[in-house]
Design an enzyme around this catalytic site. Structure first.
Site, PDB file in Angstrom:
ATOM      1  CB  CYS A  60      -0.958  -0.012   1.184  1.00  0.00           C
ATOM      2  SG  CYS A  60      -1.995  -1.481   1.191  1.00  0.00           S
ATOM      3  CG  ASN A  81      -6.693  -1.244   1.052  1.00  0.00           C
ATOM      4  OD1 ASN A  81      -5.986  -0.723   0.191  1.00  0.00           O
ATOM      5  ND2 ASN A  81      -6.202  -1.766   2.161  1.00  0.00           N
ATOM      6  CG  HIS A  92      -3.298   3.058   2.312  1.00  0.00           C
ATOM      7  ND1 HIS A  92      -3.671   2.736   1.034  1.00  0.00           N
ATOM      8  CD2 HIS A  92      -3.442   1.917   3.055  1.00  0.00           C
ATOM      9  CE1 HIS A  92      -4.018   1.466   0.990  1.00  0.00           C
ATOM     10  NE2 HIS A  92      -3.896   0.940   2.200  1.00  0.00           N
TER      11      HIS A  92
HETATM   12  N1  ACO Z   1     -18.372  -8.972   8.935  1.00  0.00           N
HETATM   13  C1  ACO Z   1     -18.773  -9.213  10.186  1.00  0.00           C
HETATM   14  N2  ACO Z   1     -17.932  -9.487  11.205  1.00  0.00           N
HETATM   15  C2  ACO Z   1     -16.622  -9.482  10.926  1.00  0.00           C
HETATM   16  C3  ACO Z   1     -16.114  -9.227   9.641  1.00  0.00           C
HETATM   17  C4  ACO Z   1     -17.049  -8.982   8.618  1.00  0.00           C
HETATM   18  N3  ACO Z   1     -16.679  -8.713   7.342  1.00  0.00           N
HETATM   19  N4  ACO Z   1     -14.759  -9.275   9.664  1.00  0.00           N
HETATM   20  C5  ACO Z   1     -14.420  -9.556  10.936  1.00  0.00           C
HETATM   21  N5  ACO Z   1     -15.548  -9.698  11.699  1.00  0.00           N
HETATM   22  C6  ACO Z   1     -15.652  -9.996  13.115  1.00  0.00           C
HETATM   23  C7  ACO Z   1     -14.448 -10.715  13.661  1.00  0.00           C
HETATM   24  O1  ACO Z   1     -14.551 -12.102  13.424  1.00  0.00           O
HETATM   25  C8  ACO Z   1     -14.530 -10.383  15.135  1.00  0.00           C
HETATM   26  O2  ACO Z   1     -15.489 -11.217  15.743  1.00  0.00           O
HETATM   27  P1  ACO Z   1     -15.222 -11.785  17.243  1.00  0.00           P
HETATM   28  O3  ACO Z   1     -15.163 -10.549  18.103  1.00  0.00           O
HETATM   29  O4  ACO Z   1     -16.414 -12.656  17.473  1.00  0.00           O
HETATM   30  O5  ACO Z   1     -13.921 -12.497  17.177  1.00  0.00           O
HETATM   31  C9  ACO Z   1     -15.093  -8.964  15.125  1.00  0.00           C
HETATM   32  O6  ACO Z   1     -15.702  -8.772  13.832  1.00  0.00           O
HETATM   33  C10 ACO Z   1     -14.066  -7.900  15.325  1.00  0.00           C
HETATM   34  O7  ACO Z   1     -12.926  -8.201  14.526  1.00  0.00           O
HETATM   35  P2  ACO Z   1     -11.689  -7.271  14.467  1.00  0.00           P
HETATM   36  O8  ACO Z   1     -10.653  -7.838  13.529  1.00  0.00           O
HETATM   37  O9  ACO Z   1     -11.262  -6.941  15.865  1.00  0.00           O
HETATM   38  O10 ACO Z   1     -12.367  -5.979  13.800  1.00  0.00           O
HETATM   39  P3  ACO Z   1     -11.736  -4.592  13.567  1.00  0.00           P
HETATM   40  O11 ACO Z   1     -12.578  -3.570  14.172  1.00  0.00           O
HETATM   41  O12 ACO Z   1     -10.257  -4.558  13.822  1.00  0.00           O
HETATM   42  O13 ACO Z   1     -11.884  -4.429  11.983  1.00  0.00           O
HETATM   43  C11 ACO Z   1     -10.511  -4.598  10.024  1.00  0.00           C
HETATM   44  C12 ACO Z   1     -11.251  -5.364  11.108  1.00  0.00           C
HETATM   45  C13 ACO Z   1     -11.535  -3.801   9.226  1.00  0.00           C
HETATM   46  C14 ACO Z   1      -9.801  -5.576   9.112  1.00  0.00           C
HETATM   47  C15 ACO Z   1      -9.474  -3.622  10.661  1.00  0.00           C
HETATM   48  O14 ACO Z   1      -8.736  -4.318  11.616  1.00  0.00           O
HETATM   49  C16 ACO Z   1      -8.557  -2.980   9.657  1.00  0.00           C
HETATM   50  O15 ACO Z   1      -8.943  -2.110   8.899  1.00  0.00           O
HETATM   51  N6  ACO Z   1      -7.249  -3.356   9.695  1.00  0.00           N
HETATM   52  C17 ACO Z   1      -6.228  -2.662   8.900  1.00  0.00           C
HETATM   53  C18 ACO Z   1      -6.235  -3.025   7.458  1.00  0.00           C
HETATM   54  C19 ACO Z   1      -5.171  -2.199   6.778  1.00  0.00           C
HETATM   55  O16 ACO Z   1      -4.869  -1.066   7.130  1.00  0.00           O
HETATM   56  N7  ACO Z   1      -4.525  -2.715   5.779  1.00  0.00           N
HETATM   57  C20 ACO Z   1      -3.500  -1.816   5.184  1.00  0.00           C
HETATM   58  C21 ACO Z   1      -2.506  -2.499   4.530  1.00  0.00           C
HETATM   59  S1  ACO Z   1      -3.181  -3.665   3.405  1.00  0.00           S
HETATM   60  C22 ACO Z   1      -1.807  -4.134   2.484  1.00  0.00           C
HETATM   61  O17 ACO Z   1      -0.731  -3.629   2.618  1.00  0.00           O
HETATM   62  C23 ACO Z   1      -2.044  -5.156   1.476  1.00  0.00           C
END
Ligand code: ACO
Length: 327
Positions: free
Chosen positions: A115, A274, A244
């Protein structure tokens, strides 16, 4: 990014998005998720997906052609492509794009920084210009994450989209609008297992979302502060912040950490998701189209991605054109 008198100056932007839009509702058929979860946790409502007949090279070609049109150029001295999803592990995308665009036998190669790739490619290109190794450089960021994301994994399938963005950099003076005033870039390979694709594309992308989320906020904030320092700008002097586009909550958190009003931060991911390296040029194009970015603005770009990598850049926005198309 200056040595002597030559500085890289932004001369034109181009984009290309695949035509097929997949909204959150369309994902519900195969994923245990909901429109409200995706919107609330990420800010994403839809993403573009390149079908089997639209390749990473096709999108790169179209975005590159558009950027050349926008800059009014038919030739460049080098092509630098940022991608983490090349159509094939070998050869690089760069030479193919240079060839299909009819740019002759110019040096052409890829930069793999996920990214952060677009800003890394800007930095490399600015170095070529500053050292006199190139006059005009075409920088293209192109990604097809639908090739490496498991369509049945709700943790990643909702986040990513496909697309490409490109910029032409020309040689100019540091006091011109569009001059790349400063870059900050870095990496931390100790975080290599937080986002990865196993064994040369043989398998799907794996991401430890929560840890990446926290690292993205930390590194985009600290890198932005370093680049501001190098530009000689106070945070309060930034007109437009272009981070980003991974997650709306990350953008809000970084703006908050920097004490930047949220309306100065471009959030352009609602209908594209993204798009990794392509996300910054696509956000710049959208910001320019809707008037969030205007000539004379002090603009700061920042990104974070797999590697881990991060990068930021500062420039005063020039009077330029953006040419956009769909495939
Ligand atoms: N729908 C419903 N529930 C979901 C989903 C979904 N699509 N995805 C995850 N959940 C659930 C999880 O299973 C978890 O359930 P649990 O509490 O029962 O275990 C709950 O939601 C919370 O999960 P988290 O991973 O803690 O959710 P979070 O608020 O962190 O959001 C996300 C997840 C959106 C992926 C976030 O962590 C994020 O944006 N991370 C950064 C991504 C990023 O910046 N990438 C950049 C680089 S990418 C690259 O370089 C290729």
């Amino acid at each position: 990014m200056t040595t002597g008198d030559q500085t890289a100056v932004l001369a034109g932007l181009g984009t290309c998005l695949p035509m097929e839009e997949v909204d959150n509702a369309a994902l519900l058929a195969r994923l245990d998720t909901s429109d409200s979860w995706i919107r609330e946790r990420t800010g994403i409502a839809a993403r573009r997906i390149a079908g089997a007949n639209v390749s990473v090279c096709d999108m790169a070609h179209a975005a590159g052609e558009n950027a050349l049109k926008a800059a009014g150029l038919a030739e460049v001295d080098a092509v630098v492509v940022a991608t983490s999803t090349p159509d094939r592990p070998l050869p690089a995308v760069g030479p193919q794009v240079a060839s299909t665009l009819g740019l002759g036998s110019v040096p052409a190669f890829d930069v793999s920084a996920a990214c952060s790739g677009f800003i890394y490619a800007l930095a490399v290109s600015a170095g070529l210009i500053a050292t006199g190794m190139a006059g005009d450089v075409l920088v293209v960021a192109t990604e097809k994450y639908s090739d490496i994301v498991d369509p049945t994994d709700r943790a990643t399938a909702v986040l990513f989209g496909d697309g490409a963005g490109a910029a032409v950099l020309r040689s100019g003076r540091r006091d011109e609008p569009g001059a790349l005033l400063a870059v900050d870039w870095g990496s931390d390979g100790a975080g290599r297992d937080l986002i990865y694709v196993p064994e040369r594309h043989d398998g799907y992308l794996s991401m430890t979302g929560k840890r990446v989320y926290l690292k993205a906020i930390e590194h985009m904030t600290s890198s932005t502060l370093r680049v501001l320092d190098r530009c000689g700008w106070a945070t309060s002097e930034v007109d437009t912040f272009v981070p980003h586009q991974a997650n709306k909550r990350i953008i809000q958190a970084v703006a908050q950490q920097l004490s930047l009003p949220e309306d100065k931060a471009v959030c352009a991911l609602e209908r594209t998701g993204n798009t990794a390296a392509a996300s910054i040029p696509l956000a710049l194009a959208q910001g320019q189209a809707n008037g969030t970015i205007g000539a004379g603005d002090r603009v700061v770009l920042t990104a974070f991605g797999a590697g881990m990598t991060w990068a930021s850049a500062g420039l005063v926005w020039p009077e330029i054109t953006t040419v956009e198309s769909e495939l």
